[in-house]
Write a protein that holds these residues in place. Sequence first.
Motif, short mmCIF file in Angstrom:
data_model
loop_
_atom_site.label_atom_id
_atom_site.label_comp_id
_atom_site.label_asym_id
_atom_site.label_seq_id
_atom_site.Cartn_x
_atom_site.Cartn_y
_atom_site.Cartn_z
N VAL A 115 0.93 -1.42 0.00
CA VAL A 115 -0.03 -0.01 0.01
C VAL A 115 0.95 1.27 0.03
O VAL A 115 1.99 1.24 0.45
N ALA A 116 0.29 2.39 -0.54
CA ALA A 116 1.14 3.58 -0.87
C ALA A 116 0.25 4.62 -0.23
O ALA A 116 -1.07 4.63 -0.79
N SER A 117 0.87 5.54 0.53
CA SER A 117 -0.06 6.69 1.04
C SER A 117 0.85 7.76 1.04
O SER A 117 2.05 7.89 1.67
N ASN A 118 0.10 9.19 1.06
CA ASN A 118 0.72 10.24 1.42
C ASN A 118 0.46 10.72 2.74
O ASN A 118 1.23 11.85 3.35
N GLN A 119 -0.65 10.22 3.53
CA GLN A 119 -0.90 10.44 4.83
C GLN A 119 -1.19 9.27 5.59
O GLN A 119 -2.42 8.69 5.82
N PRO A 120 -0.11 8.38 5.82
CA PRO A 120 -0.27 7.10 6.53
C PRO A 120 -0.97 7.25 8.08
O PRO A 120 -1.42 6.23 8.60
N GLU A 121 -1.00 8.45 8.60
CA GLU A 121 -1.54 8.66 10.03
C GLU A 121 -2.98 8.29 9.75
O GLU A 121 -3.78 8.20 10.87
N GLN A 122 -3.81 8.52 8.62
CA GLN A 122 -5.18 8.40 8.61
C GLN A 122 -5.69 6.78 8.45
O GLN A 122 -6.74 6.56 8.19
N PHE A 123 -4.67 5.94 8.56
CA PHE A 123 -5.17 4.58 8.23
C PHE A 123 -5.77 4.21 9.65
O PHE A 123 -5.45 4.43 10.67
N ASP A 124 -6.68 3.09 9.42
CA ASP A 124 -7.22 2.52 10.52
C ASP A 124 -6.21 1.46 11.11
O ASP A 124 -5.52 0.87 10.56
N TRP A 125 -6.60 1.39 12.53
CA TRP A 125 -5.44 0.71 13.32
C TRP A 125 -5.38 -0.59 12.71
O TRP A 125 -4.24 -1.49 12.85
N ALA A 126 -6.40 -1.08 12.40
CA ALA A 126 -6.60 -2.53 11.99
C ALA A 126 -5.67 -2.99 10.85
O ALA A 126 -5.20 -3.97 10.51
N VAL A 127 -5.62 -1.99 9.90
CA VAL A 127 -4.71 -2.03 8.77
C VAL A 127 -3.44 -1.99 9.18
O VAL A 127 -2.60 -2.55 8.48
N ASN A 128 -3.03 -0.85 9.95
CA ASN A 128 -1.44 -1.06 10.44
C ASN A 128 -1.10 -2.16 10.93
O ASN A 128 0.08 -2.56 10.91
N ASP A 129 -2.01 -3.11 11.68
CA ASP A 129 -1.66 -4.30 12.21
C ASP A 129 -1.38 -5.27 11.25
O ASP A 129 -0.45 -6.32 11.42
N ARG A 130 -1.79 -5.11 9.98
CA ARG A 130 -1.60 -6.17 8.94
C ARG A 130 -0.49 -5.98 8.17
O ARG A 130 0.12 -6.58 7.24
N LEU A 131 0.15 -4.52 8.35
CA LEU A 131 1.53 -4.11 7.77
C LEU A 131 2.56 -4.60 8.29
O LEU A 131 2.62 -4.32 9.53
N ASP A 132 3.60 -5.34 7.79
CA ASP A 132 5.06 -5.74 8.27
C ASP A 132 6.06 -4.87 8.51
O ASP A 132 6.86 -5.05 9.11
N GLN A 133 6.06 -4.27 7.41
CA GLN A 133 7.38 -3.18 6.99
C GLN A 133 6.69 -2.14 6.54
O GLN A 133 5.80 -1.92 5.65
N LEU A 134 7.11 -0.93 7.23
CA LEU A 134 6.77 0.59 6.79
C LEU A 134 8.11 1.21 6.06
O LEU A 134 9.23 1.25 6.90
N VAL A 135 8.05 1.59 4.96
CA VAL A 135 9.21 2.12 4.30
C VAL A 135 8.87 3.78 3.82
O VAL A 135 7.91 3.91 3.24
N GLU A 136 9.47 4.57 4.47
CA GLU A 136 9.57 6.15 3.98
C GLU A 136 10.23 6.31 2.87
O GLU A 136 11.44 6.11 2.74
N PHE A 137 9.45 7.01 1.87
CA PHE A 137 10.22 7.46 0.68
C PHE A 137 10.29 9.10 0.81
O PHE A 137 9.32 9.90 0.94
N THR A 138 11.25 9.44 1.08
CA THR A 138 11.69 11.15 1.38
C THR A 138 11.85 11.72 0.04
O THR A 138 12.20 11.07 -0.94
#
Length: 553
Positions: A406-429
């Motif tokens: 998944v790709a997002s410009n505003q990851p803070e808006q994700f539902d917590w259950a969605v964050n629980d299903r993500l294993d790696q978070l990669v920031e593109f600066t």
Amino acid sequence: MAYSFDSTALERAAKAARDLERFPNAKEALELSRMQEVTRQKEVENETKKIEAQLANMKSEHIRVAEEERRKTLGEETKHAHSRAEYQDQLARKRAEEELAMKARMQEESLRKQEESVKKQELLRKQTIEHELALKHKYELEKIDAETRARAKAARDNRDVNLEQMKLHEEENRKTVIEKIKTSGELIGSGLNQFLSDKTKIAAAVGGLTALAVGWYTAKRGTGITARYIESRLGKPSLVRETSRITPLEIAKHPIKTIQMMTRQKKDPLEGVVLSPALERRLRDIAITTSNTKRNNGLFRNVMFYGPPGTGKTLFAKSLAQHSGLDYAVLTGGDIAPLGRDGVSAIHKVFDWAGKSRKGLIVFIDEADAFLQKRSKDGMSEDTRAALNAFLFRTGEQSRKFMLVVASNQPEQFDWAVNDRLDQLVEFTLPGNEERERILLQYFNEHIVVPATSGSRSQRLKLDSFDWVKKCNEIAKKTSGMSGRELSKLVIGWQASAYASETGVLTEAIVDRNTADAMIQHEHKMEWLEKEQLKARHQETKFGTTLKRETAV
């Protein structure tokens, strides 16, 4: 001088001998003296040996020092010879560079003369074509004017005749229509009377209409069911915007594109993607992990790419799929909300379709925050919440068939259950100075240098003589805060301005002017973004204050 012998010592010795003979212990004294003399001789011999040994040591030390000096001399001579060879090599390289520079200047001069000759020929050809077009236009205007005058004169001369013909034609049409209406009414009336008077015909008509309605309904429903079955087995779901998975329907629709996808070679996942070294290392680890997971039939890990737009998230997701041997499917979060009640079935279709992939599938959801946002009663409709619940149900466990990205410009808006299903978070600066320079050079070579040097006669783009590598370096320092997409659009803007110029030549002035305009536009966008963020913070603060008051009450 005359030689004279001093006998004083002998006289003293003779006197000492005579005195010694008078003593009773003369023999013992002589023996003692003799022994002392022998001792002194041995001491002298020992001293002589020591001196000889010291002389031998000194001689060997002298030899060693001489050898050391000779070795140093040889080293210095070797160093001087090496320096002399390097100097001669530098002179030879310098002469070769000067010869190459001279050849390049001669080639540039020859090219310049050829371009001037071509420009003159183009100018003459253009002037000739313009003159021919002007003459042709003039003759066509004269011809049209003459034909118009002739038609007007003929119309004026034949006005009465034309009016009479029109009247006769309209009268004939009116009579014909009236006759048709009368004949049709008589036929329909007689047929209706016969039909109503015959009960057998009425029963047959009702039965035929009933059978037709039943057949039409059956065919419609059966066709829909068959189409949905074929689509689920052979086609792709409607939510999938783009995919590399090859299906029979895709082969029928796009055979050439399908053949190109089947014959493509495996490439580096970071080819054409310019990122910071730390981010490149992390993404390369993800690519290696995904490829090995697919090879060993393991469980895929779900990944989220977040960061500003235009930083290479979608581009890397596609490269990751191609590198790891998986197919990819691109979805957009904004496509789910308009589906309404059909959103749940559309989500299930996507994951059913992904589970039937033989190679494995990367499900890439772009702009995911539009769909996977927090579940709230006020900000989300019931249909969207149901679609989100269906998505959470299908992604609750790791899969060997598909990998979720998944790709997002505003990851803070994700539902917590969605964050629980993500294993790696990669920031593109946003790209740094070196990355911006690499991006500019890459797109400059792709969109300007290659077309300008292709040698095609239909290619109008030319490149002026300026150090474009140095110019890209200068612009990279000025464009701090721009994303990779903005930099690519900047280079494409240079190309468009060169096409729009009279000569079709990209000059340094065009590059500077377009860059200044792009920087002004970027500043405006940043100002709008800052205002929007301030407004959002103000609303959040206001909502938090209201919530506290309600809680207190």
